[in-house]
Design a protein around this motif. Sequence first.
Motif, PDB file in Angstrom:
ATOM      1  N   ALA A 195      10.695 -11.199 -24.824  1.00 57.98           N
ATOM      2  CA  ALA A 195      10.459 -12.148 -23.731  1.00 57.98           C
ATOM      3  C   ALA A 195      10.253 -13.553 -24.284  1.00 57.98           C
ATOM      4  O   ALA A 195      10.722 -14.538 -23.700  1.00 57.98           O
ATOM      5  N   ALA A 196       9.564 -13.656 -25.408  1.00 56.52           N
ATOM      6  CA  ALA A 196       9.330 -14.959 -26.028  1.00 56.52           C
ATOM      7  C   ALA A 196      10.625 -15.567 -26.541  1.00 56.52           C
ATOM      8  O   ALA A 196      10.854 -16.782 -26.420  1.00 56.52           O
ATOM      9  N   VAL A 197      11.493 -14.745 -27.123  1.00 56.27           N
ATOM     10  CA  VAL A 197      12.785 -15.245 -27.610  1.00 56.27           C
ATOM     11  C   VAL A 197      13.621 -15.755 -26.442  1.00 56.27           C
ATOM     12  O   VAL A 197      14.265 -16.815 -26.530  1.00 56.27           O
ATOM     13  N   ARG A 198      13.624 -15.015 -25.330  1.00 58.22           N
ATOM     14  CA  ARG A 198      14.385 -15.457 -24.156  1.00 58.22           C
ATOM     15  C   ARG A 198      13.846 -16.783 -23.624  1.00 58.22           C
ATOM     16  O   ARG A 198      14.591 -17.583 -23.053  1.00 58.22           O
ATOM     17  N   ALA A 199      12.527 -16.986 -23.779  1.00 52.96           N
ATOM     18  CA  ALA A 199      11.913 -18.241 -23.327  1.00 52.96           C
ATOM     19  C   ALA A 199      12.055 -19.354 -24.368  1.00 52.96           C
ATOM     20  O   ALA A 199      11.539 -20.444 -24.167  1.00 52.96           O
ATOM     21  N   ARG A 200      12.724 -19.048 -25.501  1.00 58.53           N
ATOM     22  CA  ARG A 200      13.014 -20.019 -26.556  1.00 58.53           C
ATOM     23  C   ARG A 200      11.737 -20.581 -27.193  1.00 58.53           C
ATOM     24  O   ARG A 200      11.631 -21.785 -27.461  1.00 58.53           O
ATOM     25  N   LEU A 201      10.762 -19.697 -27.440  1.00 60.13           N
ATOM     26  CA  LEU A 201       9.563 -20.104 -28.154  1.00 60.13           C
ATOM     27  C   LEU A 201       9.842 -20.133 -29.654  1.00 60.13           C
ATOM     28  O   LEU A 201      10.805 -19.532 -30.130  1.00 60.13           O
ATOM     29  N   ASP A 202       8.983 -20.819 -30.407  1.00 58.98           N
ATOM     30  CA  ASP A 202       9.158 -20.854 -31.854  1.00 58.98           C
ATOM     31  C   ASP A 202       8.591 -19.572 -32.472  1.00 58.98           C
ATOM     32  O   ASP A 202       8.097 -18.682 -31.764  1.00 58.98           O
ATOM     33  N   LEU A 203       8.669 -19.476 -33.800  1.00 57.48           N
ATOM     34  CA  LEU A 203       8.238 -18.253 -34.474  1.00 57.48           C
ATOM     35  C   LEU A 203       6.787 -17.928 -34.164  1.00 57.48           C
ATOM     36  O   LEU A 203       6.442 -16.770 -33.892  1.00 57.48           O
ATOM     37  N   PHE A 204       5.926 -18.936 -34.203  1.00 52.63           N
ATOM     38  CA  PHE A 204       4.516 -18.689 -33.906  1.00 52.63           C
ATOM     39  C   PHE A 204       4.344 -18.179 -32.480  1.00 52.63           C
ATOM     40  O   PHE A 204       3.593 -17.241 -32.222  1.00 52.63           O
ATOM     41  N   GLY A 205       5.062 -18.786 -31.537  1.00 55.19           N
ATOM     42  CA  GLY A 205       4.968 -18.351 -30.143  1.00 55.19           C
ATOM     43  C   GLY A 205       5.446 -16.926 -29.950  1.00 55.19           C
ATOM     44  O   GLY A 205       4.860 -16.153 -29.176  1.00 55.19           O
ATOM     45  N   VAL A 206       6.505 -16.551 -30.661  1.00 61.64           N
ATOM     46  CA  VAL A 206       7.041 -15.190 -30.551  1.00 61.64           C
ATOM     47  C   VAL A 206       6.016 -14.179 -31.076  1.00 61.64           C
ATOM     48  O   VAL A 206       5.761 -13.142 -30.447  1.00 61.64           O
ATOM     49  N   VAL A 207       5.402 -14.490 -32.209  1.00 64.62           N
ATOM     50  CA  VAL A 207       4.403 -13.582 -32.780  1.00 64.62           C
ATOM     51  C   VAL A 207       3.178 -13.485 -31.869  1.00 64.62           C
ATOM     52  O   VAL A 207       2.629 -12.401 -31.645  1.00 64.62           O
ATOM     53  N   VAL A 208       2.761 -14.629 -31.326  1.00 64.80           N
ATOM     54  CA  VAL A 208       1.598 -14.626 -30.425  1.00 64.80           C
ATOM     55  C   VAL A 208       1.873 -13.788 -29.190  1.00 64.80           C
ATOM     56  O   VAL A 208       1.045 -12.967 -28.776  1.00 64.80           O
ATOM     57  N   LEU A 209       3.044 -13.961 -28.588  1.00 61.66           N
ATOM     58  CA  LEU A 209       3.344 -13.209 -27.372  1.00 61.66           C
ATOM     59  C   LEU A 209       3.502 -11.720 -27.679  1.00 61.66           C
ATOM     60  O   LEU A 209       3.145 -10.875 -26.847  1.00 61.66           O
ATOM     61  N   SER A 210       4.013 -11.394 -28.845  1.00 59.82           N
ATOM     62  CA  SER A 210       4.071  -9.989 -29.250  1.00 59.82           C
ATOM     63  C   SER A 210       2.668  -9.406 -29.329  1.00 59.82           C
ATOM     64  O   SER A 210       2.405  -8.294 -28.847  1.00 59.82           O
ATOM     65  N   GLY A 211       1.755 -10.148 -29.937  1.00 60.12           N
ATOM     66  CA  GLY A 211       0.379  -9.687 -30.039  1.00 60.12           C
ATOM     67  C   GLY A 211      -0.290  -9.542 -28.692  1.00 60.12           C
ATOM     68  O   GLY A 211      -1.065  -8.601 -28.454  1.00 60.12           O
ATOM     69  N   VAL A 212       0.013 -10.461 -27.778  1.00 61.74           N
ATOM     70  CA  VAL A 212      -0.570 -10.397 -26.439  1.00 61.74           C
ATOM     71  C   VAL A 212      -0.180  -9.108 -25.737  1.00 61.74           C
ATOM     72  O   VAL A 212      -1.014  -8.382 -25.201  1.00 61.74           O
ATOM     73  N   VAL A 213       1.116  -8.809 -25.738  1.00 65.38           N
ATOM     74  CA  VAL A 213       1.585  -7.608 -25.045  1.00 65.38           C
ATOM     75  C   VAL A 213       1.078  -6.341 -25.727  1.00 65.38           C
ATOM     76  O   VAL A 213       0.691  -5.369 -25.078  1.00 65.38           O
ATOM     77  N   ALA A 214       1.057  -6.362 -27.044  1.00 62.93           N
ATOM     78  CA  ALA A 214       0.676  -5.167 -27.789  1.00 62.93           C
ATOM     79  C   ALA A 214      -0.813  -4.868 -27.714  1.00 62.93           C
ATOM     80  O   ALA A 214      -1.218  -3.696 -27.709  1.00 62.93           O
TER      81      ALA A 214
END
Length: 218
Positions: free
Chosen positions: A30-49
Motif C-alpha cells: 500500500a505504501a509503494v502504491r502511495a509512492r512513499l519513500d523507503l522509510f515510509g514503506v517500512v513504517v507502514l509495514s510495521g503499522v499493519v504488522a
Amino acid sequence: MDVPTGFDPTFILALNLAGTFVFGLSGGLAAVRARLDLFGVVVLSGVVALAGGITRDLLIGTPPATFRDWRYLAAAGAAGVVCFFASRLLERVQRGVLLFDALGLGLFCVTGATKALDFEIGPLPAVLLGAITGIGGGMLRDVLLREVPTVLRHELYAIPALLGAAVVVAAQRADSTSPVFPALGAVVCVALRLIGLRYGVSVPTARGRPDDGEEPDG
C-alpha cells in the motif's frame, strides 16, 4: 507470546512471525502504491504488522508484546524492505499474498482473543480484542493514507475475524481447553475470508443520498 492452550509455543511463534511478515507485506505494498519513500514503506509495514497487537495490549493494560521481542520488529521491517525493492514481483503474486494474509488474520484473531481471556477480560470485549488484533493494523494504514478503512467499506474482513475470535471465547465459556477450538476458530476465519475473496462476497454498503452524486430512485 500469545499461545492458545494445547499448542507448541515454538510452532505458534513461527506462525506469528510469518503472519507479521505477511501483514507487513500488505502495508508495504500500500505504501509503494502511495509512492512513499523507503522509510515510509517500512513504517507502514510495521503499522499493519504490529498495530493490532499493540492496540490490544494497550487496551488490556499490559506492555505490548511486540516491543519485548525484537523478532517481530525485524519481521515487519524486513517486509517493508522486500516491498520497496520487489514490489513488482509481489504484485504479480498478489493472490498468494492475499492467501497468507487470510491465514495471518485467522491466527491473530485467535491468539488475540486468547490473550484477552488470559487477562480475564469479559466475553464480548475478548471477541472485539481478538478482531482488533487482526484488523487494527489495516485500519490504521488506511487512516494514515487518508482513506476510509477498507473493513468499513467492503469485503469480508472484520466479520471473519469476529467470528473466529467468538469460537475461541465460546469454547472458553464452556470450560473447554481443547486445542480443537482455537484451530476451528482460525479455520472459520480463514474460510470466510477466502470465500469472500473468491466470490466477491461483501457486507451491504449504505446507499448515498441523491445530493451525494447518485440519481434518486423512481
